[in-house]
Design a protein around this motif. Structure first.
Motif, short mmCIF file in Angstrom:
data_model
loop_
_atom_site.label_atom_id
_atom_site.label_comp_id
_atom_site.label_asym_id
_atom_site.label_seq_id
_atom_site.Cartn_x
_atom_site.Cartn_y
_atom_site.Cartn_z
N VAL A 1 0.86 -1.18 0.00
CA VAL A 1 0.00 0.00 0.00
C VAL A 1 0.89 1.23 0.00
N VAL A 2 0.52 2.23 -0.78
CA VAL A 2 1.34 3.43 -0.90
C VAL A 2 0.43 4.64 -1.02
N ASN A 3 0.86 5.76 -0.45
CA ASN A 3 0.15 7.01 -0.65
C ASN A 3 0.06 7.30 -2.15
N ASP A 4 -1.06 7.81 -2.61
CA ASP A 4 -1.28 7.92 -4.06
C ASP A 4 -0.29 8.86 -4.74
N VAL A 5 0.06 9.99 -4.10
CA VAL A 5 1.01 10.89 -4.73
C VAL A 5 2.43 10.32 -4.66
N HIS A 6 2.75 9.59 -3.59
CA HIS A 6 4.04 8.91 -3.55
C HIS A 6 4.13 7.88 -4.68
N ALA A 7 3.03 7.20 -4.98
CA ALA A 7 3.02 6.25 -6.09
C ALA A 7 3.27 6.96 -7.41
N LEU A 8 2.63 8.12 -7.58
CA LEU A 8 2.83 8.92 -8.79
C LEU A 8 4.29 9.33 -8.92
N ALA A 9 4.90 9.74 -7.80
CA ALA A 9 6.29 10.16 -7.83
C ALA A 9 7.22 9.01 -8.17
N GLY A 10 6.98 7.85 -7.58
CA GLY A 10 7.83 6.70 -7.86
C GLY A 10 7.75 6.27 -9.31
N ALA A 11 6.56 6.30 -9.87
CA ALA A 11 6.40 5.92 -11.28
C ALA A 11 7.06 6.93 -12.20
N HIS A 12 6.89 8.22 -11.89
CA HIS A 12 7.50 9.24 -12.74
C HIS A 12 9.02 9.17 -12.67
N HIS A 13 9.55 8.89 -11.50
CA HIS A 13 11.00 8.80 -11.34
C HIS A 13 11.57 7.68 -12.19
N TRP A 14 10.92 6.53 -12.19
CA TRP A 14 11.44 5.38 -12.94
C TRP A 14 11.12 5.45 -14.42
N PHE A 15 9.90 5.84 -14.76
CA PHE A 15 9.45 5.69 -16.14
C PHE A 15 9.09 7.00 -16.84
N ILE B 1 -3.90 18.19 -2.58
CA ILE B 1 -2.55 18.41 -3.08
C ILE B 1 -1.58 17.69 -2.15
N GLY B 2 -0.62 17.04 -2.76
CA GLY B 2 0.44 16.38 -2.01
C GLY B 2 1.66 16.28 -2.89
N SER B 3 2.74 15.76 -2.33
CA SER B 3 3.95 15.61 -3.13
C SER B 3 4.69 14.35 -2.71
N GLY B 4 5.49 13.86 -3.64
CA GLY B 4 6.39 12.75 -3.37
C GLY B 4 7.81 13.21 -3.59
N VAL B 5 8.71 12.74 -2.76
CA VAL B 5 10.08 13.22 -2.75
C VAL B 5 11.04 12.07 -3.07
N VAL B 6 11.89 12.30 -4.05
CA VAL B 6 12.95 11.35 -4.40
C VAL B 6 14.28 12.00 -4.08
N ILE B 7 15.08 11.33 -3.24
CA ILE B 7 16.40 11.82 -2.86
C ILE B 7 17.41 10.71 -3.09
N ASP B 8 18.48 11.04 -3.80
CA ASP B 8 19.54 10.07 -4.09
C ASP B 8 18.96 8.80 -4.71
N GLY B 9 17.99 8.98 -5.60
CA GLY B 9 17.42 7.86 -6.33
C GLY B 9 16.42 7.02 -5.56
N MET B 10 16.09 7.42 -4.33
CA MET B 10 15.17 6.65 -3.52
C MET B 10 13.94 7.48 -3.18
N LEU B 11 12.77 6.84 -3.26
CA LEU B 11 11.53 7.49 -2.84
C LEU B 11 11.47 7.50 -1.33
N HIS B 12 11.21 8.67 -0.75
CA HIS B 12 11.22 8.81 0.71
C HIS B 12 9.80 9.09 1.21
N PRO B 13 9.12 8.08 1.75
CA PRO B 13 7.76 8.29 2.27
C PRO B 13 7.73 9.00 3.61
N GLY B 14 8.87 9.03 4.31
CA GLY B 14 8.90 9.65 5.63
C GLY B 14 8.75 8.63 6.74
N ALA B 15 9.14 9.02 7.94
CA ALA B 15 9.12 8.09 9.07
C ALA B 15 7.71 7.62 9.41
#
Length: 377
Positions: free
Chosen positions: A183-197, A215-229
């Motif tokens: 299970v993933v937050n929907d905007v985090h999913a969008l970010a992960g897909a955009h980062h890879w593809f 509105i939300g955002s997904g963050v990619v740092i050093d090639g990794m998606l960071h959902p937060g603690a």
């Protein structure tokens, strides 16, 4: 449903090879060895095992520049396995089954006749089965809310659109389907897909905004998606930016949520709930109240983009979603707000992308989240 025997247990180094080919496409053997610090002997052994498993194949030789013989290339077999991605809204379940290129091979949209958790889990399992794709090896579910890993497993928290809290959704779906589920937050999913593809794979850092009902955002740092603690990374909606707009659920009249979302834009444009198209039509016709609503939305968007740049200094910012028309109607207001809220630096140095968007990308992003889980763990 049972997991396909076509997806074997893959050791860590083999997964790294698969990831290189997944994100970057066909590569010469020598390049893969260089990128992963592998000897040619080790890579040959790994490649042989992955070829025998049906996950990769040898391609045509490619020139590397200079003199010498062309190098052999390896590429992923995109049909080696399929992944199911689900996006849940308050009214509808969207399902896409994709190959390893994140290209859909089956798509379904089904109304939610019930929001009760067992009913939704059954709907997901039945819908995947009814696509007829027999080699699905993983399931991703994208939903607005916080996704937190606990000692007992992954738990979905504060999914307000569905009225859910503390739901162990991944475990329930896995139990119902016999397949690993994430299970993933929907905007985090969008970010992960955009980062890879969605890019050429060259960006190691980026922030992806999704603008629509919220509105939300997904963050990619050093090639990794960071959902937060606590699964809450990328929360930007309640930053106070001044002005007066629609009252948000926290009682603010001057936060980002007061201006930038589709419901806020409708309210501020003087149209009814669900009449975003009418607000857009009026703004394009020059009606003052509607124009101002999109200008205010543009300013709010510029402010949160600037905050993301201040916080993360990413190589790129992507803005997508069904509610980004302010980029067309008031681009100057986005630019002005970025200049106002950036603490240092020049707006012209910020790379802002606007990728092509369809709502199905949320479901596709969920499928990519399942890929990331399987290949990155």
């Amino acid at each position: 449903m049972t997991p396909s025997s076509r997806w074997p247990a893959v050791p860590d180094t083999e997964r790294r090879v698969l990831l290189e080919l997944l994100v970057h496409g066909a590569l010469p053997r020598v390049r893969i060895a260089e990128r992963l610090s592998l000897s040619r002997t080790s890579l040959s052994r790994i490649a042989r095992g992955l070829i025998e498993a049906g996950l990769i194949a040898e391609g045509e030789s490619v020139p590397l520049g200079g003199r010498g013989r062309p190098a052999e290339s390896l590429h992923l077999r995109h049909d080696a396995a399929h992944f199911a991605g689900v996006k849940l809204t308050a009214e509808t379940m969207y399902l896409e089954v994709t190959d390893l290129r994140a290209q859909p091979v089956a798509e379904v949209a089904v109304p939610l006749r019930s929001r009760e958790v067992p009913d939704v889990v059954t709907l997901i399992a039945d819908s995947i089965r009814q696509t007829g794709v027999s080699d699905v090896v993983g399931i991703g579910i994208a939903v607005a809310g916080d996704v937190r890993s606990t000692a007992e497993g992954t738990v979905l928290r504060h999914s307000n659109f569905l009225g859910w809290d503390a739901v162990p959704l991944s475990g329930l779906v896995s139990e119902a389907t016999g397949m690993p589920a994430t299970v993933v937050n929907d905007v985090h999913a969008l970010a992960g897909a955009h980062h890879w593809f969605g890019t050429d794979g060259s960006h190691r850092s980026m922030v992806v905004f999704g603008v629509g009902a919220g509105i939300g955002s997904g963050v990619v740092i050093d090639g990794m998606l960071h959902p937060g603690a606590h699964g809450r990374a990328g929360r930007v909606g309640h930053t106070r930016i001044g002005g007066q707009g629609r009252r948000c659920e926290n009682g603010h009249l001057d936060c980002v949520h007061s201006f930038v979302t589709i419901p806020a834009t409708e309210h501020n444009a003087g149209v009814g709930r669900g009449e975003y198209a009418l607000a857009l039509e009026r703004a394009r016709a020059g009606e003052e109240t509607a124009v101002r609503a999109f200008q205010d939305a543009a300013r709010a968007l510029g402010a949160v983009v600037a905050d993301a740049v201040n916080a993360f200094d990413p190589e790129a910012v992507a803005v997508m979603g069904e509610g980004v028309d302010m980029l067309d109607l008031a681009p100057g207001h986005v630019h002005q707000a970025m200049a106002e809220f950036l603490e240092q630096g020049d707006v012209e140095d910020v790379l802002v992308q606007r990728p092509l968007f369809t709502f199905g990308l949320y479901a596709r992003g969920a499928a990519v989240a399942a890929m990331r889980e399987l290949l990155s763990s």
